[in-house]
Write an enzyme that holds these catalytic residues in place. Sequence first.
Site, PDB file in Angstrom:
ATOM      1  N   SER A  84      -6.235  11.093  -2.824  1.00  0.00           N
ATOM      2  CA  SER A  84      -5.126  11.076  -3.792  1.00  0.00           C
ATOM      3  C   SER A  84      -4.744  12.467  -4.303  1.00  0.00           C
ATOM      4  CB  SER A  84      -5.454  10.142  -4.962  1.00  0.00           C
ATOM      5  OG  SER A  84      -5.632   8.820  -4.503  1.00  0.00           O
ATOM      6  N   GLU A 132     -12.150   5.974   7.145  1.00  0.00           N
ATOM      7  CA  GLU A 132     -11.499   4.789   7.728  1.00  0.00           C
ATOM      8  C   GLU A 132     -12.065   4.494   9.115  1.00  0.00           C
ATOM      9  OE1 GLU A 132      -7.579   6.301   7.019  1.00  0.00           O
ATOM     10  OE2 GLU A 132      -7.893   5.986   4.876  1.00  0.00           O
ATOM     11  N   GLY A 158      -6.221   6.913  -1.194  1.00  0.00           N
ATOM     12  CA  GLY A 158      -5.087   5.992  -1.251  1.00  0.00           C
ATOM     13  C   GLY A 158      -5.046   5.138  -2.505  1.00  0.00           C
ATOM     14  N   GLU A 217     -14.465  13.406   0.953  1.00  0.00           N
ATOM     15  CA  GLU A 217     -13.464  12.416   0.585  1.00  0.00           C
ATOM     16  C   GLU A 217     -14.152  11.182   0.013  1.00  0.00           C
ATOM     17  OE1 GLU A 217      -9.605  13.111   2.957  1.00  0.00           O
ATOM     18  OE2 GLU A 217     -10.848  11.791   4.149  1.00  0.00           O
ATOM     19  N   HIS A 236     -13.727  10.323   9.745  1.00  0.00           N
ATOM     20  CA  HIS A 236     -12.975   9.910   8.550  1.00  0.00           C
ATOM     21  C   HIS A 236     -13.526   8.557   8.077  1.00  0.00           C
ATOM     22  CE1 HIS A 236      -9.703   8.578   5.991  1.00  0.00           C
ATOM     23  NE2 HIS A 236      -9.357   9.841   5.898  1.00  0.00           N
ATOM     24  N   ASN A 272      -3.076  14.612   6.838  1.00  0.00           N
ATOM     25  CA  ASN A 272      -3.518  13.536   7.732  1.00  0.00           C
ATOM     26  C   ASN A 272      -2.499  12.406   7.665  1.00  0.00           C
ATOM     27  OD1 ASN A 272      -4.811  11.496   9.090  1.00  0.00           O
ATOM     28  ND2 ASN A 272      -6.531  11.300   7.661  1.00  0.00           N
ATOM     29  N   TRP A 273      -1.722  12.289   8.728  1.00  0.00           N
ATOM     30  CA  TRP A 273      -0.640  11.294   8.717  1.00  0.00           C
ATOM     31  C   TRP A 273      -1.153   9.881   9.020  1.00  0.00           C
ATOM     32  CZ3 TRP A 273       3.802  14.346  11.713  1.00  0.00           C
ATOM     33  CH2 TRP A 273       4.182  15.434  10.918  1.00  0.00           C
ATOM     34  N   LYS A 274      -2.386   9.763   9.411  1.00  0.00           N
ATOM     35  CA  LYS A 274      -3.007   8.463   9.721  1.00  0.00           C
ATOM     36  C   LYS A 274      -2.121   7.695  10.717  1.00  0.00           C
ATOM     37  CE  LYS A 274      -5.423   8.684   5.362  1.00  0.00           C
ATOM     38  NZ  LYS A 274      -6.017   7.999   4.226  1.00  0.00           N
ATOM     39  N   GLY A 280      -3.519  12.729   2.448  1.00  0.00           N
ATOM     40  CA  GLY A 280      -3.012  11.580   3.197  1.00  0.00           C
ATOM     41  C   GLY A 280      -1.572  11.294   2.789  1.00  0.00           C
ATOM     42  N   GLY A 281      -1.404  10.323   1.911  1.00  0.00           N
ATOM     43  CA  GLY A 281      -0.081   9.848   1.492  1.00  0.00           C
ATOM     44  C   GLY A 281       0.921  10.948   1.174  1.00  0.00           C
TER      45      GLY A 281
HETATM   46  P1  13P Z   1      -4.745   9.947   0.352  1.00  0.00           P
HETATM   47  O1  13P Z   1      -4.292  11.355   0.067  1.00  0.00           O
HETATM   48  O2  13P Z   1      -3.619   9.044   0.747  1.00  0.00           O
HETATM   49  O3  13P Z   1      -5.597   9.399  -0.754  1.00  0.00           O
HETATM   50  O4  13P Z   1      -5.683  10.023   1.671  1.00  0.00           O
HETATM   51  C1  13P Z   1      -6.712  10.940   1.722  1.00  0.00           C
HETATM   52  C2  13P Z   1      -7.271  10.961   3.088  1.00  0.00           C
HETATM   53  O5  13P Z   1      -7.874  10.016   3.532  1.00  0.00           O
HETATM   54  C3  13P Z   1      -7.047  12.162   3.902  1.00  0.00           C
HETATM   55  O6  13P Z   1      -7.801  12.146   5.067  1.00  0.00           O
END
Ligand code: 13P
Length: 250
Positions: A213, A97, A173, A167, A95, A9-11, A234-235
């Site tokens: 993470s 967020e 993050g 999640e 998600h 997920n590149w957000k 994510g990251g």
């Molecule tokens: P991180 O891997 O950056 O913690 O993000 C997880 C995430 O929200 C994937 O959708």
Amino acid sequence: MRTPIIGGNWKMNKTLKEAVNTARELKEKLGNIRGVEVVIFPPFTALKSVKEVIEGTNIGLGAQNMYWEKGGAYTGEISPFMLLDVGCKYVILGHSERRQYFGETDQGINKKLKAALSLGITPVVCVGEKIEERKGGKARQIVDRQIRGCFKEITPEEAKRIVVAYEPIWAIGTGETATPEQAEEMHLFIRNILKELFGKEVSNSLQIQYGGSVKPNNIKELMEKEDIDGALVGGASLKANSFAEIIKKI
Ligand code: 13P
């Protein structure tokens, strides 16, 4: 057995050029990888160009969100038809967020879920509790409500085509991953709710990803758990190197 599924997920990251470059690198590193379902979720603006790069590979394309209507006067929204049009096979729904910053509710996610399913897009439905909810002993209650709310009026046939992502918000993050035991406990809890809702066969076949993470150094221990079927990253998915490393450790 369930095929493991790893999503990147590149957000809200990457210009068009950056997205295309990352996709190219990933394609090079993964070759025609088998035995694992790999999906990348670039921002909307890069979907079409990334699709052109990964065409013909085993890497799937997904969007990070969509609206439930098929078209019309909904300024700023993206319809499921538009996603299909650019080659998306997956979409992330609910998600944390989106829930946290854009007021998404289980009810709205349920509508999106139905819309995605009706058009053959595989939804990746996200659930997870906040830190204060976990500390207050409410994690299960919250996740239970989210699962039942999001899956309302979904048939077992439809449910088969859904991916769930657990999640925990406190792990996103933050560098603080849930321990494999904490994650497994919740995954099993989720699978049991799905069993109650859709029966044993469906709940056994559903892929449940962990997100929060996930890095090359912790993926293996998470994947060793019975009910953890993959990760939503994510990251660590922003760089082809670390994302490919995670995938190769499966
Ligand atoms: P991180 O891997 O950056 O913690 O993000 C997880 C995430 O929200 C994937 O959708």
